[in-house]
Design an enzyme around this catalytic site. Structure first.
Site, PDB file in Angstrom:
ATOM      1  N   ASP A 135       3.775  74.652  22.162  1.00 26.71           N
ATOM      2  CA  ASP A 135       4.742  75.588  22.741  1.00 26.71           C
ATOM      3  C   ASP A 135       4.048  76.341  23.875  1.00 26.71           C
ATOM      4  O   ASP A 135       3.282  77.274  23.633  1.00 26.71           O
ATOM      5  CB  ASP A 135       5.249  76.577  21.678  1.00 26.71           C
ATOM      6  CG  ASP A 135       6.159  75.902  20.653  1.00 26.71           C
ATOM      7  OD1 ASP A 135       6.014  74.684  20.423  1.00 26.71           O
ATOM      8  OD2 ASP A 135       7.018  76.601  20.079  1.00 26.71           O
ATOM      9  N   LYS A 198      12.666  76.206  25.404  1.00 26.79           N
ATOM     10  CA  LYS A 198      12.690  77.247  24.384  1.00 26.79           C
ATOM     11  C   LYS A 198      12.920  78.586  25.050  1.00 26.79           C
ATOM     12  O   LYS A 198      12.410  78.839  26.140  1.00 26.79           O
ATOM     13  CB  LYS A 198      11.340  77.205  23.641  1.00 26.79           C
ATOM     14  CG  LYS A 198      11.096  78.307  22.638  1.00 26.79           C
ATOM     15  CD  LYS A 198       9.758  78.058  21.898  1.00 26.79           C
ATOM     16  CE  LYS A 198       9.337  79.278  21.095  1.00 26.79           C
ATOM     17  NZ  LYS A 198       8.018  79.109  20.459  1.00 26.79           N
ATOM     18  N   LYS A 234      15.271  74.982  21.721  1.00 27.45           N
ATOM     19  CA  LYS A 234      14.772  75.867  20.676  1.00 27.45           C
ATOM     20  C   LYS A 234      15.013  77.326  21.040  1.00 27.45           C
ATOM     21  O   LYS A 234      14.262  77.899  21.827  1.00 27.45           O
ATOM     22  CB  LYS A 234      13.274  75.619  20.442  1.00 27.45           C
ATOM     23  CG  LYS A 234      12.654  76.565  19.401  1.00 27.45           C
ATOM     24  CD  LYS A 234      11.186  76.231  19.132  1.00 27.45           C
ATOM     25  CE  LYS A 234      10.545  77.286  18.236  1.00 27.45           C
ATOM     26  NZ  LYS A 234       9.101  77.076  18.057  1.00 27.45           N
TER      27      LYS A 234
END
Lengths: 298, 481
Positions: A135, A198, A234
């Site tokens: 991430d 995300k 996400k």
């Protein structure tokens, strides 16, 4: 390829808000609700990203990932456990031989204000220690001054460093200020090779919101229509109740459809959502809510 | 984990158990419900199930006469003399009571009209209450609304309203008429009179002086009697252009004032620089709102050719997620067509599209087997001269054409007998201002559609009528200077 601000399609904020208002009035009950909650549980990236994390805490979180609630049979496992790079090996050891992935934040999380070579090094470190997913955060400072090529190149470089690990690109939408910027950043991340986009680090408010997520889902849809390539989504931060999670799933289903309704393409970045889902599913079985004392808080 | 179950919303219908509908309704004249002199009644039903809901009086010429006389007496003896401040209090009271009973009104509106509860609950009823409170505020400020012009009330106002927004149209008509000091005889549409009769009950309960508002149910002959009554000083009509023209003919040569809000065939323009995903949402809202039973519906879509395939692909995908069904279910996006006759008319137009060899698109959604339902429909590529582009269908049917230049689309948008509404989707402000001055339509929405507010005037050009409702402008048709 040179990026400039004119290449991005506009977003109408009022229209986005009106569309979101329609999702939250859809109703899911009984069996569909139960299945949707299980699906939501399977989409969770169980997250602990605190300065005070310890190996013990990581082990606890991993145990929870493997045993969300042994009292309720047939519960799915969460999708992944998300930790800082130094805890990747701890998490990996705990989660070996399970379907639960290890995700690691990297690239100077949460601000991203470190040089590219260090970001690459951090990414390589996480991958070497067994991270299945990375991430990363984008450089919001460079993005906001319009240096889109810098942002694009950086994401592409991290993608290369990831190797087989899947890359989630955190836009930190709470710092991007407009939905137009969210659209731009989503386009850049997808073009540079993101496997997932995300919303947030969880360190900045507001974190994930439905309007922001809808803009990102629409970017994914438009990219799919052009290229037939799926990109995951996400939302992270602030989604702590089953009710809200179901609203996100309604939005996902009506915007992207059936193919995204799996944890391969959709995740919730959350720490307490799993507990609330367990409470809801427990209520279905027992007919009453049980006390939160029965669910571990990690 | 794979998603191995069918994603299906669960029915969430509003309960009708607490709703009280009398088996029979009389005429509301002079503050009371009175038996019709005509001695005849007709039935009203739920278009989603065909179930009979109630029967109501069919007013004839004599009944209308009684109502007009009651309104005339109330005007002369009470309402004309009452200070604006006092009139305003009554109107505020009506607004508050509608808000208190909003849920009941919403359910009856959906039961009787077929519109989804989401719309009657979130749009029709709150907006109706807002109209009353907005005009209540003007009641004691008329001199300031028209400085140096001494506005005077007209007398008895005859008002005839359509079936697409029953309570809302009643509010649009009654609120400004009362605020300006007129008394009212209102005729609701024959298929959807229930909420107007519930409004009559509410008006009775709020102690409005008897005769200030009278509500007479019935058919075309009832409306004609009202239009032709010699003591009526003004007619306000919302409905079809055909009937509007008849009204205009019948009052020619009299001193009656007239305002008409008639049909429409709204042009909805999408340029290549628009936020396309939101434009698609706007298109859906523009045409499928209230099953397309909207005079200002965006029923003609003009898409710039370089984004046409993208817009049409996305529109089709979006239509797949629309839910057609039980109007009382909060998941429902598109409810029932208001009547059998209207459903047949819509189907005839769709058939016409097929006969013209055009591409017709409908989503795969199921529709209930009972009741009057129509799938949302696209008709792609109809010519500007086609009846599908020229005539008002008043159903969930959207015709789609493409255009290349802005001059071309302005010409096409204006090339219909109507001029009620239009919508423009572009990210460029200068283009919006250019278009708003060139499109001949009373209402033009930019980057949105079907937005209403009591403060904003609404009305048409050309065969869409004249006179404005809403806002300061909405006071004028009820005043003389």
């Amino acid at each position: 390829m040179e990026w400039n601000h004119q290449q991005f399609p506009p977003v109408d904020q009022v229209g986005i808000q009106e569309r979101v208002a329609r999702f939250i009035t859809r109703s899911l009950k009984k069996e569909t609700k139960s299945k949707a909650l299980r699906l939501a549980l399977s989409m969770i990236d169980l997250t602990t990203l605190e300065g005070k994390d310890t190996p013990g805490k990581i082990e606890q979180v991993c145990h929870k990932a493997l045993h969300p609630c042994d009292d309720i049979q047939g519960l799915p496992l969460v999708a992944a456990v998300c930790v800082y790079p130094i805890y990747v090996s701890t998490a990996k050891k705990c989660l070996e031989n399970s379907s639960v992935k290890v995700a690691s934040v990297a690239t100077g999380f949460p601000s991203g204000n470190v040089p590219l070579n260090l970001k690459i090094e951090e990414t390589l470190y996480a991958v070497d220690h067994g991270a299945d997913e990375i991430d990363m955060v984008i450089s919001r400072g460079e993005f906001l001054i319009g240096n889109y090529n810098f942002v694009y190149d950086e994401i592409a470089a991290i993608k290369a460093a990831c190797g087989a690990a899947r890359l989630k690109v955190i836009l930190e939408t709470g710092e991007l200020s407009t939905l137009d910027n969210v659209r731009k950043a989503s386009e850049l991340a997808i073009a540079a090779g993101a496997d997932f986009i995300k919303t947030s680090t969880g360190k900045i408010q507001p974190a994930a919101t439905m309007p922001v997520t809808l803009v990102m889902l629409e970017t994914i849809k438009d990219h799919f229509l052009r290229t037939n390539r799926l990109v995951g989504m996400k939302p992270a931060g602030g989604i702590s109740t089953s009710k809200v999670a179901l609203q996100y799933l309604v939005m996902l289903h009506e915007t992207l459809g059936e193919r995204w309704m799996t944890n391969e393409w959709f995740r919730f970045g959350a720490s307490s959502l799993a507990n609330d889902i367990v409470l809801q599913l427990g209520k279905e079985r027992r007919g009453v809510y049980f006390s939160k004392n029965y669910v571990s808080s990690d | 984990m794979k998603n191995n179950f069918e994603w299906k919303y669960s029915p969430a219908p509003e309960s009708t158990e607490h709703i009280k509908i009398d088996p029979r309704y009389d005429l509301f004249i002079n503050g009371k419900f009175v038996k019709p002199l005509s001695k005849t009644y007709f039935e009203t039903s739920d278009p989603a199930t065909g179930k009979m809901l109630a029967s109501m009086a069919h007013a004839n010429e004599k009944d209308v006469n009684t109502a007009v006389l009651a309104a005339k007496t109330a005007y002369d003896k009470t309402w004309k003399k009452m200070p604006g401040k006092e009139r305003g209090k009554y109107i505020f009271r009506i607004a508050r009571m509608i808000q208190e009973r909003a849920r009941e009104f919403a359910i009856i509106e959906s039961l009787n009209g077929g519109k989804p509860i989401r719309e009657s609950r979130d749009f029709d009823i709150p907006l109706a209450a807002n109209h009353f409170s907005y005009y209540a505020g003007w009641a004691d400020k008329l001199d300031y609304a028209f400085p140096n012009r001494t506005p005077k009330s007209l007398g008895v106002v005859g008002q005839i309203i359509p079936w697409n927004f029953p309570l809302l149209m009643a509010a649009w008509k009654i609120a400004p008429a009362l605020a300006t000091g007129n008394t009212v005889v209102l005729k609701p549409a024959e298929t959807t009179s229930l909420t107007a009769l519930k409004l009559a009950e509410l008006i009775r309960d709020c102690d409005l002086p008897p005769g200030v508002v009278n509500i007479v149910t019935g058919f075309g002959n009832t409306g004609a009697a009202l239009v032709n009554h010699s003591l009526v000083n003004k007619i306000a009509f919302t409905g079809s252009t055909g009937v509007g023209k008849l009204i205009q003919k019948s009052i020619a040569g009299t001193s009656k004032k007239l305002s008409l809000e008639l049909g429409g065939k709204g042009a909805h323009l999408v340029f290549d620089d628009a936020p396309i995903n939101q434009a698609v949402e706007g298109i859906v809202n523009g045409i499928f709102f209230n099953q397309g039973h909207v005079c200002c519906a965006g029923s003609r879509l003009y898409v710039q050719e370089n984004v046409a395939s993208e817009v049409i692909t996305k529109l089709k995908a979006r239509m797949q997620t629309l839910i057609v069904g039980d109007p009382l279910d909060k998941n429902t996006d598109i409810g029932a067509i208001n009547s059998e006759g209207q459903l047949k008319k819509i189907k005839d137009y769709i058939q016409l599209g097929k006969n013209e060899g055009l591409e017709i698109y409908q989503p795969e959604c199921g529709i209930p087997t009972k009741g009057f339902f129509c799938k949302p429909t696209l008709i792609i590529g109809a010519g500007q001269s086609s009846r599908l582009v020229q005539e008002e269908i008043f159903g969930p049917v959207l015709s789609i054409q493409t255009f290349r230049t802005i001059e071309e689309v302005i010409e096409k948008a204006n090339q219909v007998p109507y001029g009620l509404s239009a919508g423009v989707w572009t990210d460029k402000g200068s283009k919006i201002f250019n278009l708003t001055s060139k499109l001949r339509a009373g209402v033009i929405w930019a980057n949105t559609y079907n937005k209403f507010d009591p403060t904003s005037p609404f009305g048409g050009y050309k065969e869409s009528g004249f006179g404005r409702e809403g806002g300061l402008h909405g006071l004028q048709p009820y005043l003389s200077f």
